[in-house]
Design an enzyme around this catalytic site. Sequence first.
Site, PDB file in Angstrom:
ATOM      1  N   TYR A 425      18.036  18.388 -26.569  1.00 25.40           N
ATOM      2  CA  TYR A 425      18.534  17.337 -26.168  1.00 25.40           C
ATOM      3  C   TYR A 425      17.672  16.233 -25.243  1.00 25.40           C
ATOM      4  O   TYR A 425      16.669  16.427 -25.256  1.00 25.40           O
ATOM      5  CB  TYR A 425      19.969  17.580 -25.304  1.00 25.40           C
ATOM      6  CG  TYR A 425      19.621  18.635 -23.921  1.00 25.40           C
ATOM      7  CD1 TYR A 425      18.583  18.409 -23.145  1.00 25.40           C
ATOM      8  CD2 TYR A 425      20.651  19.186 -23.443  1.00 25.40           C
ATOM      9  CE1 TYR A 425      18.263  19.275 -22.265  1.00 25.40           C
ATOM     10  CE2 TYR A 425      20.637  20.023 -22.463  1.00 25.40           C
ATOM     11  CZ  TYR A 425      19.260  20.089 -21.484  1.00 25.40           C
ATOM     12  OH  TYR A 425      19.011  20.959 -20.465  1.00 25.40           O
ATOM     13  N   GLU A 426      18.342  15.141 -25.068  1.00 20.61           N
ATOM     14  CA  GLU A 426      17.596  14.013 -24.360  1.00 20.61           C
ATOM     15  C   GLU A 426      16.465  13.330 -25.455  1.00 20.61           C
ATOM     16  O   GLU A 426      15.548  12.992 -25.034  1.00 20.61           O
ATOM     17  CB  GLU A 426      16.676  14.489 -23.078  1.00 20.61           C
ATOM     18  CG  GLU A 426      17.014  13.924 -21.907  1.00 20.61           C
ATOM     19  CD  GLU A 426      18.167  12.544 -22.045  1.00 20.61           C
ATOM     20  OE1 GLU A 426      19.101  12.818 -21.687  1.00 20.61           O
ATOM     21  OE2 GLU A 426      17.672  11.473 -22.265  1.00 20.61           O
ATOM     22  N   GLY A 427      17.093  13.198 -26.766  1.00 16.93           N
ATOM     23  CA  GLY A 427      16.238  12.808 -27.846  1.00 16.93           C
ATOM     24  C   GLY A 427      15.319  14.111 -28.127  1.00 16.93           C
ATOM     25  O   GLY A 427      14.591  14.608 -27.426  1.00 16.93           O
TER      26      GLY A 427
END
Length: 567
Positions: A425-427
Site C-alpha cells: 500500500y501507499e504505492g
Amino acid sequence: MTFRAPVSEYEFLLNHVVGYDSIPATDRFAEATTDTVSAILTEAGKLCDEVMAPLQRNGDLHPAHLENGVLRTSPGFAEGYQAIMDGGWVGISAAEEFGGMGLPQTLAVAVYEMMAGACLSLQLAPLLSQGQIEALEHHASDAIKELYLPKLISGEWSGTMNLTEPQAGSDVGALSSKAESNGDGTYAISGQKIFISWGDNDFCGNVCHLVLARLPDGVPGTKGISLFLVPKYLPNADGNPGKANDLKVVSLEHKMGLHGSPTCVMQFDGATGWLVGPEHGGMAAMFTMMNNARLGVGGQGVGGGEGAYQHALAYALERKQGKTPSGTIADHADVRRMLMEMKADLFASRAILMACARAIDMHTATGGSDWSARAAFLTPIAKAFGTDTGMRVAETGVQVYGGMGFIEESGAAQFYRDVRVTAIYEGTNGIQSMDLVARKMMDGGDMAFALIDEIEEQAERARASHPNMAEAVWQACESLREATEWLVSQQNMQDRFAGSVPYLRAFARVLGGHYHLAAAMADQGGAREKLARFYITRMLPEHAALLAHAQAGAAGTFALSLDELAG
Ligand SMILES: Cc1cc2nc3c(=O)[nH]c(=O)nc-3n(C[C@H](O)[C@H](O)[C@H](O)COP(=O)(O)OP(=O)(O)OC[C@H]3O[C@@H](n4cnc5c(N)ncnc54)[C@H](O)[C@@H]3O)c2cc1C
C-alpha cells in the site's frame, strides 16, 4: 515477550549520524533541542511498551468486525487510542495554532515508527489522521481548517484516505467516483472505494474521509480529479457531529494480516462533501497526504521489523538446541548471521528514514529548494527500503524460530503477515522505484549525484580512522555513480523501469554503508562500529549484483513472450 521501544537507538542516530542538530539551529524548530527530543522519545517509548505492545496480539486474535453494520474494533484498541490521544501524539507535528505540538517531522516519524513496532494495526489509525491533518493544513479553506483541524489534531475525530477503487489501484486516474455541486458550496459524492484503512471505528466522534472523485467537467485521467472532505456525521452549526452522512461501510476485507485494522469497502451515495484545494486539483492536494503517508509507511516497515527482531532475539536467547557456549541457538553461526543482518538492516533503513524526515524539516524551516529536492528523492527510498527491510527481517524472524515460527502461537508469523502489506500500500514498492528513476531524476540526476558526492566526502574523511570500511563505501559509491550516469542517459523509459527496483535497493545499500560508517566513526571500539563492519563487509557488496541488474536494460526482461511465460 515484552517490546522495548528503541529510544536509545534513535538518540544515537539523531545525535551522531543524521545531523539532527541542524534542525533546532533554525528559528522554526529552536525549541526542539536534543534534550527535548530525548524527553519526548522516552515518553513515547512508555506508551509503546506499556499500552500499545500488549494490544498487538488482540488485533490478530480478535479482528475488527461488523456487528449489524456497526464496526467493532479489537479489544483494548479504544483504550489504546485514548492513551494516544491523551498524550497528544496525533498532533505531534501539527500546527500549534490548531492545538498541535508543532514539533519536527523527524520526531513524529521516530515516534510513529516506535508505535508501529508495538502495534502496527492500531498505529495506522492516527498515522492516517496525521496525513489528513497535513493535507488540510496546506490545501483546505480557512473554514474547514477551523472546524476540522482542532478535532483531528486532538484525536477526537479521525481521518482516512479514499483513493482506491476496483479498477483504479496503482492507476488512480482510472477512478470513477463522481462529485456534483449541490449549489450551496457543498458537493454530492457517489461511488465505491475499496481497501479503505480504518474506514470506520467505534472510538472517535467522527470519521473524516478525504475522497478523490471526478466533477462532471473533469477530464479523464489524474488531471480531472478533485479532492473532497466527506465526514461520517455532518457537523452541526456548533461544530459537533450531527446527522449521519450518506455513506456506509459495506463490508470488511478478509486479509493476510493487520487484522486489527479494519480495511473497508466504502459506499458513498450522494454524500455531502467539501472541496479541498481547487477543482480538478485533487491529485496535488492528495499528494501532500500521500508523501506524508509514504514516509510513515516506511516507518511502519522499520517498526514492524523492529518488533520481529526483538521477538526473534528473545527466542534465540532461550531456545536450547545443539552444543554452543551459551547452550542456546543464539551462538550458532547461522543464527548469529540472521540476527546481525536483521539488526544491521534495521539501522540502515532507520537512518534513511531519519535523513528523509530531516530534509523535510529543513525545507519547512528554511524554504530551501535543495532540501525539498532531497526529501523528494529520499521518500521513495525510505518507503521501499524501509518496508522491504521490515518484510525481510520479519521473514528471517520466522526462520530464527525454526518450526515454532510456523506455529501461530509463537507470534513470529504475525509480524510477517502484518508488515507484508507495507510494501504494497501507499504505492507499491515497484511504483516507488519507477518514481525514483523517472520523476525524481527529471533533474538529470542532480540530486542523486549530490548525495553520491556527500557519501564520498564522508568516506574520504573516514579513511584516517577506518581505511578499509571507507574504501569499500567509496568504491560502492563510484559504482553507483556509474550506474546513475547510465540510467539518466537512457531515453527508453522501459530500460530505466526494468532495473528500477534493483537500482533503488542498491542506492539504499550504499546509503546504509554511509550511515553505518558515520556510526563507526562516532562509536570507535563500540558495538556500533562492529555492526558497521559487518554491514560494510558482508551486506554492502550486494550493491554490485543489484547495479548489474539495474543496467541490464528491458530487452532481457521481455525476452520471453507471454505464451512462453505460460509454457
Ligand atoms: C490492507 C490494505 C490497506 C489499504 N489501505 C488503503 C487506504 O486506506 N486507502 C486507499 O485508497 N487505498 C488503500 N489500499 C490500496 C493500496 O494502496 C493498493 O492496493 C495499491 O496501491 C496497489 O493497487 P492494486 O491493489 O490495485 O494493485 P495493482 O495496481 O493492480 O498492481 C498489481 C501489480 O502491478 C504492478 N503495477 C501496476 N501498475 C504498474 C505500472 N504502471 N508499472 C509497473 N508496475 C505496475 C504493481 O506494482 C503490482 O505489483 C490498501 C490496500 C490494502 C491491501
